[in-house]
Each structure stands twice: as structure tokens, then as C-alpha cells.
Scaffold this active site. Structure first.
Site, PDB file in Angstrom:
ATOM      1  N   SER A 150       0.857  -1.182   0.000  1.00  0.00           N
ATOM      2  CA  SER A 150       0.000   0.000   0.000  1.00  0.00           C
ATOM      3  C   SER A 150       0.895   1.234   0.000  1.00  0.00           C
ATOM      4  O   SER A 150       1.716   1.412   0.891  1.00  0.00           O
ATOM      5  CB  SER A 150      -0.893  -0.042   1.246  1.00  0.00           C
ATOM      6  OG  SER A 150      -1.690   1.115   1.335  1.00  0.00           O
ATOM      7  N   LYS A 176      -1.071  -0.865  -4.432  1.00  0.00           N
ATOM      8  CA  LYS A 176      -2.290  -0.130  -4.069  1.00  0.00           C
ATOM      9  C   LYS A 176      -1.907   1.320  -3.821  1.00  0.00           C
ATOM     10  O   LYS A 176      -0.982   1.591  -3.058  1.00  0.00           O
ATOM     11  CB  LYS A 176      -2.902  -0.763  -2.820  1.00  0.00           C
ATOM     12  CG  LYS A 176      -3.878   0.100  -2.033  1.00  0.00           C
ATOM     13  CD  LYS A 176      -4.630  -0.737  -1.010  1.00  0.00           C
ATOM     14  CE  LYS A 176      -4.800  -0.009   0.314  1.00  0.00           C
ATOM     15  NZ  LYS A 176      -5.452  -0.875   1.326  1.00  0.00           N
ATOM     16  N   LEU A 177      -2.601   2.232  -4.503  1.00  0.00           N
ATOM     17  CA  LEU A 177      -2.339   3.656  -4.319  1.00  0.00           C
ATOM     18  C   LEU A 177      -3.422   4.257  -3.434  1.00  0.00           C
ATOM     19  O   LEU A 177      -4.617   4.073  -3.696  1.00  0.00           O
ATOM     20  CB  LEU A 177      -2.345   4.397  -5.662  1.00  0.00           C
ATOM     21  CG  LEU A 177      -1.377   3.930  -6.747  1.00  0.00           C
ATOM     22  CD1 LEU A 177      -1.502   4.842  -7.971  1.00  0.00           C
ATOM     23  CD2 LEU A 177       0.059   3.921  -6.230  1.00  0.00           C
ATOM     24  N   LYS A 178      -3.007   4.991  -2.420  1.00  0.00           N
ATOM     25  CA  LYS A 178      -3.966   5.748  -1.625  1.00  0.00           C
ATOM     26  C   LYS A 178      -4.390   6.955  -2.454  1.00  0.00           C
ATOM     27  O   LYS A 178      -3.531   7.613  -3.075  1.00  0.00           O
ATOM     28  CB  LYS A 178      -3.304   6.204  -0.323  1.00  0.00           C
ATOM     29  CG  LYS A 178      -3.049   5.059   0.646  1.00  0.00           C
ATOM     30  CD  LYS A 178      -4.359   4.487   1.167  1.00  0.00           C
ATOM     31  CE  LYS A 178      -4.120   3.559   2.356  1.00  0.00           C
ATOM     32  NZ  LYS A 178      -5.389   3.062   2.915  1.00  0.00           N
ATOM     33  N   ASP A 204      -7.263   3.038  -3.006  1.00  0.00           N
ATOM     34  CA  ASP A 204      -7.984   3.051  -1.725  1.00  0.00           C
ATOM     35  C   ASP A 204      -8.225   4.492  -1.306  1.00  0.00           C
ATOM     36  O   ASP A 204      -7.277   5.253  -1.086  1.00  0.00           O
ATOM     37  CB  ASP A 204      -7.156   2.319  -0.664  1.00  0.00           C
ATOM     38  CG  ASP A 204      -7.882   2.191   0.675  1.00  0.00           C
ATOM     39  OD1 ASP A 204      -9.039   2.637   0.786  1.00  0.00           O
ATOM     40  OD2 ASP A 204      -7.275   1.621   1.611  1.00  0.00           O
ATOM     41  N   ASN A 206     -10.179   5.458   1.406  1.00  0.00           N
ATOM     42  CA  ASN A 206     -10.499   5.636   2.828  1.00  0.00           C
ATOM     43  C   ASN A 206     -11.641   6.640   3.032  1.00  0.00           C
ATOM     44  O   ASN A 206     -11.529   7.589   3.819  1.00  0.00           O
ATOM     45  CB  ASN A 206      -9.261   6.045   3.638  1.00  0.00           C
ATOM     46  CG  ASN A 206      -8.267   4.911   3.793  1.00  0.00           C
ATOM     47  OD1 ASN A 206      -7.188   4.948   3.226  1.00  0.00           O
ATOM     48  ND2 ASN A 206      -8.635   3.876   4.525  1.00  0.00           N
ATOM     49  N   GLU A 229     -11.213   0.728  -3.490  1.00  0.00           N
ATOM     50  CA  GLU A 229     -11.500   0.390  -2.096  1.00  0.00           C
ATOM     51  C   GLU A 229     -12.125   1.577  -1.365  1.00  0.00           C
ATOM     52  O   GLU A 229     -11.588   2.687  -1.402  1.00  0.00           O
ATOM     53  CB  GLU A 229     -10.174  -0.038  -1.442  1.00  0.00           C
ATOM     54  CG  GLU A 229     -10.292  -0.484   0.011  1.00  0.00           C
ATOM     55  CD  GLU A 229      -8.939  -0.950   0.564  1.00  0.00           C
ATOM     56  OE1 GLU A 229      -8.001  -1.169  -0.226  1.00  0.00           O
ATOM     57  OE2 GLU A 229      -8.815  -1.073   1.798  1.00  0.00           O
ATOM     58  N   ASP A 254     -13.876  -1.831   2.780  1.00  0.00           N
ATOM     59  CA  ASP A 254     -12.967  -2.045   3.912  1.00  0.00           C
ATOM     60  C   ASP A 254     -13.699  -1.565   5.173  1.00  0.00           C
ATOM     61  O   ASP A 254     -14.386  -2.359   5.845  1.00  0.00           O
ATOM     62  CB  ASP A 254     -11.662  -1.268   3.643  1.00  0.00           C
ATOM     63  CG  ASP A 254     -10.695  -1.235   4.814  1.00  0.00           C
ATOM     64  OD1 ASP A 254     -11.024  -1.747   5.896  1.00  0.00           O
ATOM     65  OD2 ASP A 254      -9.586  -0.669   4.672  1.00  0.00           O
ATOM     66  N   LYS A 278     -10.223  -7.432   7.477  1.00  0.00           N
ATOM     67  CA  LYS A 278      -9.248  -7.095   8.521  1.00  0.00           C
ATOM     68  C   LYS A 278      -9.796  -7.621   9.839  1.00  0.00           C
ATOM     69  O   LYS A 278     -10.836  -7.142  10.303  1.00  0.00           O
ATOM     70  CB  LYS A 278      -9.075  -5.580   8.631  1.00  0.00           C
ATOM     71  CG  LYS A 278      -8.339  -4.917   7.482  1.00  0.00           C
ATOM     72  CD  LYS A 278      -8.235  -3.415   7.711  1.00  0.00           C
ATOM     73  CE  LYS A 278      -7.561  -2.748   6.534  1.00  0.00           C
ATOM     74  NZ  LYS A 278      -7.644  -1.269   6.632  1.00  0.00           N
ATOM     75  N   GLY A 306      -4.398  -4.637   5.921  1.00  0.00           N
ATOM     76  CA  GLY A 306      -3.393  -4.452   6.964  1.00  0.00           C
ATOM     77  C   GLY A 306      -3.639  -3.154   7.692  1.00  0.00           C
ATOM     78  O   GLY A 306      -4.384  -2.287   7.216  1.00  0.00           O
TER      79      GLY A 306
HETATM   80  O1  OSB Z   1      -7.298   1.463   4.587  1.00  0.00           O
HETATM   81  O2  OSB Z   1      -6.225  -0.295   4.212  1.00  0.00           O
HETATM   82  C1  OSB Z   1      -6.323   0.768   4.807  1.00  0.00           C
HETATM   83  C2  OSB Z   1      -3.174   1.392   6.881  1.00  0.00           C
HETATM   84  C3  OSB Z   1      -3.731   1.900   8.040  1.00  0.00           C
HETATM   85  C4  OSB Z   1      -5.084   2.069   8.131  1.00  0.00           C
HETATM   86  C5  OSB Z   1      -5.903   1.722   7.047  1.00  0.00           C
HETATM   87  C6  OSB Z   1      -5.359   1.197   5.887  1.00  0.00           C
HETATM   88  C7  OSB Z   1      -3.964   1.062   5.796  1.00  0.00           C
HETATM   89  C8  OSB Z   1      -3.280   0.604   4.594  1.00  0.00           C
HETATM   90  C9  OSB Z   1      -1.942  -0.043   4.735  1.00  0.00           C
HETATM   91  O3  OSB Z   1      -3.709   0.764   3.471  1.00  0.00           O
HETATM   92  C10 OSB Z   1      -2.055  -1.487   5.072  1.00  0.00           C
HETATM   93  C11 OSB Z   1      -0.746  -2.078   5.505  1.00  0.00           C
HETATM   94  O4  OSB Z   1       0.193  -2.078   4.725  1.00  0.00           O
HETATM   95  O5  OSB Z   1      -0.669  -2.562   6.662  1.00  0.00           O
HETATM   96 MG    MG Z   2      -8.471   0.429   3.165  1.00  0.00          MG
END
Ligand code: OSB
Ligand code: MG
Length: 390
Positions: A150, A176-178, A204, A206, A229, A254, A278, A306
Site C-alpha cells: 500500500s 495499491k495507491l492511496k 484506496d 479511505n 477500495e 474495507d 481485517k 493491513g
Molecule cells: O485502509 O487499508 C487501509 C493502513 C492503516 C489504516 C488503514 C489502511 C492502511 C493501509 C496499509 O492501506 C495497510 C498495511 O500495509 O498494513
Molecule cells: Mg483500506
């Protein structure tokens, strides 16, 4: 018998800041639980600090995935410690198993991450006593799981391309790109231009968008992404169903998936074609397994998310990710992607994957010296000690 539960708070730095649409993490505030059993102990002294075997064979470990602040979800690590001390640890008696705790903890609403921490520590202990690995207990069918990575929001496109290139060189099999409004179409297009259309790529958000962004998000469709995501807020399951009718790229949830029941509803509503599981977010590995089983039955692919876990949490996630329904690479990256020195023996990337621990329980233990060096405080909560106070 369980003698007590050690509550340990620690802090570890990340190798690089991790920026998402909800904030920037530069380190992890950690909460570990160690369920201390006395089986096989010669004296009542227990838990020394020298050597990997300092923790007793009947001890079980859990790592809390909550962050310092309630930005990803409503839980935060100090809040988890509070609910654990006041409401969850008092449910533990000398013979409490993970399954018994799971049932008893239904009386406490919400607080999935706090519950998962204690349930996992109890499960690790149960399985160590039985001599069974978590992977075997969950029905894992693989011994190594493909690893994705990520990538946080970067200051600019050249930096992003360098970071992605370095991860591809390391051997990660999926990127995976935020994303967030203002950092979405351009970074995706840039990665496609530089590294081509064969790189398994996903994004992703969020929860950074609203249904009003549907037309904008549909412009991601041309880039052949595996999935988008959590584009919308956690509560907006219906909004995701509406979005899924406009956007061709599969929607993955998620944050929204907090239980088996929510997962079932989201699938029925057409809100997601893929689910990120998760264990912390759903209250533990037992619930995570149920969601996996539902998704297999419904033909919904799942993958293991994760939460920037150290080795204790990562080990357990790898066991889960080795189950047959986990058909997409997860965010289970190597220790070195997060930490200069993990608290367990480091997890390393081999041929694009990470080996699943095979020893009893979660299969790993913190290295006492490493854990002690990052510990801020710890204390032992005696089993039964809080009961009179309730
Ligand atoms: O949204 O998946 C998520 C990390 C912290 C909180 C939320 C997320 C994430 C990640 C990284 O995307 C996941 C990882 O590499 O542990
Ligand atoms: Mg996520």
C-alpha cells in the site's frame, strides 16, 4: 490456568511517513496483550526478559490495530485500552478460551479492535496449548501468500513513481495507491504510463468521496484497476450500491464491513464485488473466518488488509490470508516496508510472497530485548481482580 493479562504500551517509528486521506502516520502507538498462563511453568515467577523463550509456552499474544486517533474508524488505541480494562478483561477467568470470550463479549457493543486484541491473545494461547498453528486452525491451504503493498499519498508524481518502482523491484506483486480528491486520476495515469497495464493496480480512498463524485470516479475505469477500495463513508452502504451502477471498476469495501451481518447486507445490496477482511475491524479471527466462508459461498473474492501491524499482528494476518478464499494479494507486506526493526523476527519477501508461520498459535513471539526497548509502560492485570468493581 490463566494467571493474568499483561497490558503493554509501546511506540515504534515507521521507516517513512504514511499519508492517507484521513491523516499522516509517522509511527505506531502500540498496545499488546499477553495472556499469561502457568501451564508448564516451574515457578510462579514467569516472563523474564532474556532470550526468545522468556515467554511461557502457555502465553498468548495479541496486537491492537487501532491507531492513535479515530481517523480510520471510531476506535483509537487509548480508547481500546480503556474498554479492555473496564469491560473486556473482567470477562476473562482462569479457564477462558477464545471462543468463550467471543460469546461473552457480545454483551459489549462495538469496540471490535479492542475485542480482537484480547480474543487473538486467548486464541494464540489456546492453540499453543493444543500444539496447533493458527493457519491450520483456520483451514489455510497455502504456506506462502502473495504480497501487495500500500503506497501512501506522495508529495508529487516523480516521488510516487520512484516509490512504486522501488516496490516493484523488491518483488511486490500488486500495488495499491492511496487516493483522495485532487490525488486520483493523475497518479493512476502516471503509474500506468511508467510501468504499463500489466501491473496489478488498485486504489484506496479511505472514505474520501461522496456519491456526487460518481462521474469523476468512473474516469478511473479506463485504467484497468483491480478495484476501488472504500470510496464513500463507512455508513454509506447504499451509496456504494448506487456508485457500483455507475463505475465499472469493482467496488471493494474495507471500513464498512464491520461484521458478518454487514458483509451479507452489503453483498445483497450490490454495494461491493470484493471485500477486504481485517480481523481487527470485525472483532477477531473467528468473525473474519465467518466472513471468508460467506464470501466463498457467494463467489465474492476477499483479500487480507493491513493496519501497519508489527510482527505479532502480521503473523496472524498471514495465517488468515492463506485460506482458500483469499484469491487477491493482500496488504501483508514485509516487515522492512514499515519498520527498521520489527518486534519479532522480520517477515521477508520471497518470490513475491511471505511465508506463513507454521508453529503453534500465531507462530511467533516478540523478541524480549526489542520489545522492552520500545515499551513505554506495562502492567499485569490479575484475572478476576476487576470483577468486584463491576
Ligand atoms: O485502509 O487499508 C487501509 C493502513 C492503516 C489504516 C488503514 C489502511 C492502511 C493501509 C496499509 O492501506 C495497510 C498495511 O500495509 O498494513
Ligand atoms: Mg483500506
Amino acid at each position: 490456568m490463566i494467571r493474568g493479562v499483561e497490558v503493554r504500551r509501546a511506540r515504534i517509528a515507521l521507516v517513512s511517513p504514511f499519508r492517507t486521506s484521513f491523516g499522516t502516520e509517522t509511527g505506531r502507538e502500540l498496545l499488546y496483550l499477553r495472556v499469561a498462563g502457568d501451564e508448564g511453568r516451574d515457578s510462579a515467577a514467569g516472563g523474564g526478559t532474556a532470550g526468545v523463550d522468556a515467554w511461557g509456552v502457555a502465553d498468548g499474544w495479541g496486537e491492537c490495530v487501532a491507531m492513535s486517533e479515530p481517523g480510520y474508524s471510531s476506535e483509537y488505541v487509548d480508547g481500546c485500552e480503556d474498554v479492555l480494562r473496564r469491560f473486556l478483561l473482567p470477562l476473562v477467568g482462569p479457564d477462558t478460551t477464545a471462543a468463550a470470550f467471543h460469546d461473552a463479549a457480545r454483551a459489549v457493543r462495538g469496540h471490535a479492535m479492542a475485542k480482537a486484541t484480547l480474543e487473538t491473545a486467548l486464541l494464540d494461547r489456546d492453540l499453543r496449548l493444543a500444539g496447533t498453528s493458527l493457519a491450520a486452525h483456520l483451514g489455510a491451504t497455502r504456506t506462502r501468500v502473495p504480497s501487495g503493498v500500500s503506497v501512501g499519498i506522495q508529495p508529487d508524481i516523480p516521488t510516487l513513481l520512484r516509490v512504486v518502482g522501488a516496490h516493484l523491484d523488491e518483488g511486490y506483486v500488486r500495488i495499491k495507491l492511496k487516493i483522495e480528491p485532487g490525488w486520483d486520476l493523475e497518479p493512476v495515469a502516471a503509474v500506468r504510463r511508467e510501468y504499463g497495464h500489466d501491473v496489478p493496480l488498485q486504489v484506496d480512498a479511505n472514505a474520501a468521496y461522496t456519491v456526487a463524485h460518481a462521474g469523476h470516479l468512473a474516469r478511473l475505469d479506463d485504467h484497468g484497476l483491480l478495484l476501488i477500495e472504500q470510496p464513500l463513508p463507512e455508513d454509506d452502504v447504499w451509496g456504494h450500491a448506487v456508485l457500483a451502477r455507475t463505475v465499472r471498476t469493482p467496488i471493494c469495501l474495507d471500513e464498512s464491513i464491520t461484521s458478518l451481518e454487514v458483509a451479507r447486507g452489503a453483498i445483497e445490496a450490490g454495494a461491493c464485488a470484493i471485500i477486504n477482511i481485517k480481523p481487527g475491524r470485525v472483532g477477531g479471527y473467528l468473525e473474519a473466518r465467518r466472513i471468508h466462508d460467506l464470501c466463498v459461498e457467494r463467489g465474492v473474492p476477499v483479500w487480507c488488509g493491513g493496519m501497519l501491524e508489527t510482527g505479532v499482528g502480521r503473523a496472524a494476518n498471514l495465517a488468515l490470508a492463506a485460506m482458500p478464499g483469499f484469491t487477491l494479494p493482500g496488504d501483508t507486506s514485509a516487515s522492512a516496508r514499515y519498520f527498521a526493526r520489527d518486534v519479532t523476527e522480520p517477515f521477508v519477501l520471497r518470490e513475491g510472497g511471505i511465508d506463513v508461520p507454521q508453529g503453534p498459535g500465531i507462530g511467533v513471539r516478540p523478541i524480549p530485548e526489542v520489545l522492552d526497548a520500545i515499551t513505554e509502560r506495562s502492567d499485569m492485570v490479575r484475572v478476576g481482580a476487576n470483577r468486584a468493581a463491576r
